[in-house]
Enzyme design. Sequence first.
Site, PDB file in Angstrom:
ATOM      1  N   GLU A  63      -5.917   0.136  -4.506  1.00 40.50           N
ATOM      2  CA  GLU A  63      -7.535  -0.911  -4.903  1.00 40.50           C
ATOM      3  C   GLU A  63      -6.888  -2.299  -4.100  1.00 40.50           C
ATOM      4  O   GLU A  63      -6.566  -3.332  -4.731  1.00 40.50           O
ATOM      5  CB  GLU A  63      -6.645  -1.905  -6.707  1.00 40.50           C
ATOM      6  N   CYS A 122      -2.396   1.901  -9.549  1.00 42.64           N
ATOM      7  CA  CYS A 122      -1.611   1.107  -8.583  1.00 42.64           C
ATOM      8  C   CYS A 122       0.206   2.090  -8.223  1.00 42.64           C
ATOM      9  O   CYS A 122       0.927   1.660  -7.048  1.00 42.64           O
ATOM     10  CB  CYS A 122      -0.985   0.136  -9.994  1.00 42.64           C
ATOM     11  N   GLU A 128      -2.741   9.244 -12.677  1.00 40.81           N
ATOM     12  CA  GLU A 128      -1.432   8.608 -12.895  1.00 40.81           C
ATOM     13  C   GLU A 128      -0.634   8.830 -13.277  1.00 40.81           C
ATOM     14  O   GLU A 128      -0.849   8.561 -14.703  1.00 40.81           O
ATOM     15  CB  GLU A 128      -2.229   6.685 -12.760  1.00 40.81           C
TER      16      GLU A 128
HETATM   17  O1  AHR Z   1      -5.844   2.888 -14.509  1.00 42.02           O
HETATM   18  C1  AHR Z   1      -4.583   1.690 -14.485  1.00 42.02           C
HETATM   19  C2  AHR Z   1      -4.724   0.642 -13.092  1.00 42.02           C
HETATM   20  O2  AHR Z   1      -5.969   0.335 -12.937  1.00 42.02           O
HETATM   21  C3  AHR Z   1      -4.864   1.322 -12.138  1.00 42.02           C
HETATM   22  O3  AHR Z   1      -3.291   1.427 -11.820  1.00 42.02           O
HETATM   23  C4  AHR Z   1      -5.195   0.410 -11.440  1.00 42.02           C
HETATM   24  O4  AHR Z   1      -5.547   1.296 -10.230  1.00 42.02           O
HETATM   25  C5  AHR Z   1      -6.039  -0.089 -11.339  1.00 42.02           C
HETATM   26  O5  AHR Z   1      -6.433  -2.309 -11.857  1.00 42.02           O
END
Ligand code: AHR
Length: 658
Positions: A376, A244, A49
């Site tokens: 999520e 996220c 990410e």
């Molecule tokens: O890994 C960091 C964050 O943790 C991610 O973006 C999210 O999916 C989770 O809440």
Amino acid sequence: MRKLPVTKLVTLICLLLTMNGLSQNHVMTVNLKKIAARVEPTMWGIFFEDINFAADGGLYAELVKNRSFEFSKPLMGWKIMKPDTATGVLILNESEINSSNPRFARVSIHHGEPSFGLSNEGFRGMGIKNGMTYHFSALLRLTPGSNLKMRIELADPKGNVLGSANLIPDSGTWEKYQVNFKASSTEMKARLNIWFEGEGSLDLDMISLFPDDTWKNRPGGLRADLVQLLAEMKPGFIRFPGGCIVEGRELETRYQWKKTIGNQESRKLIINRWNTEFNYHLTPDYFQSFGMGFFEYFQLCEDLGAEPLPILSCGLACQYNSAEAVPLEQLDPYIQDAMDLIEFANGSGESGWGKIRAQMGHPAPFNLKMIGIGNEQWGEQYIERYKVFAKVLKTKYPAIKLVSSAGPSPSGKNFDFASKELKNLEAEIVDEHYYSKPDWFFKNASRYDGYDRNSYKIFAGEYAAHGDKSGTAETHNNWECALSEAAFMTGLERNADVVHLCSYAPLFAHIDAWQWSPDLIWFDNLQSYGTPNYYVQKLFATNKGTDVVPILSEYKPVTGQDGLYASATTDQNSHEIILKLVNSNSEDRQVKIVLDGAKRLSKKASALILRNSDLKSFNSFRNPVAIVPIENSIELKGKLLDLSLPPYSFSVIKIKQD
Ligand code: AHR
């Protein structure tokens, strides 16, 4: 007299010794005749990410920050180096002509005025290496009658020049200019200075600087040391682009893959959601240039031999933030995005989206097999949307596996609701997330032992032990966290019939620009290192084997009895028996392992051991190898392995058999 089988004999002897208080011996039996599960090739993978400057300022090797003046403040990251009299810089906006990249800078010097410059600070400085070639490029346009010349320089914080080149633009229409030069010294916090002289005006956009040593030497490519660390993990899959970031704080800023492909200058920059997420870690200069976009993600997967696992917006913005939802009857464009992505990845070079992939330099399909619907997400609103996606996608692309979400936590009301609903919907793979204390990880080594074997498969899509955070960021990746993850992962491996994919999260963090910790790999502008957690992941992934076999102590899986954890696999290709053993005690433990059903065994086993007697120890830029695997070899006594597991250790033991 009837002969006792070796297993029973050893158990009996150890039992007698223990009863006499003579030894702390444990006996574990590996049943090599029973395959308990096949290990999926995807078992151990990577979660990527763009958080903590993982893409812009990290993996994407661009050194210029805000290269196209599209940050909210158009000159953020830039400094005007001008004497008082200079006219300076004007930011122009051509949104009607170019809506993806509307802004550019116009530099003007009027008759008699002195020359001046623009200076870019990079992503918390620019990491520059002695002797390395740097590729400068920019889109430039001279206004009629102008004769501006440019001098490009790399400078250290004291202003010493580390390398330079001259550039003389000569076109009255937008054109890309390139010039290369070498650096004469190594510097972590260099700047890029561009000096202008002459008379008239020059338009500048997409001002870029890349090192020559990108991964696979691709121009405009990825930072090689960071990709190398990933390659060494031999990941089975890469989940991208998050996290996220997929969802956006609001729908407007969700990740839209179509806006991340094609020419770099046509990829529309947006704010990075982690820019404003944490008040205690505001990162006002964090945006997404999408220099690393979906094409590059697929290419990275291919380079590393990993299955691509894109996660797409399901029409719900982050439920921790705005929680905006697209009305169910308006989900079509979101579903179309998913279908078009499948065509982009797998379609022929003649198909609409496949053609774009081919034009980008990849005529062959990327062979996409799975796709995630939402990150999520939780609640009724997720299930309703997932249903609509699944119905359409499974009809058109039945072979593509769908990954759905169990929400942000591994238990509780939302989790139970999602599990029940997804089971009823015959979901294929469900993404579970766990960020918890080390203790949770130790206690949950048996989490999947009781999971339903007739339901969906598990994607342990985000996990990391969060322990003591009182010290600096690097200390958050301490050995206690990594050891607890190793213990937990023996449980994931033992249950490989249910657990098909696993990834630690997040992956990368820039030491001067992070928002979230712990993370798997820390980097600065020049260096990078793997945390103890990285080595745990790497040891599992590079020693995964093909089949799970039972390893039992007193007929039970080893899930924390006397602080010990164990799993075992065999590898049909390398003909190895692979044991993974965690000792979470502060003293060593003597373990006898009986390899029941083994064929001809080599005389020696090899061991890779991660250990440290201090649970608070960690790797760092100062000492990146405080906790790294140490190699050892162990004598076998026939089918018996006599082990002394060091305090606080994770051992991978490999035995060759014919
Ligand atoms: O890994 C960091 C964050 O943790 C991610 O973006 C999210 O999916 C989770 O809440």
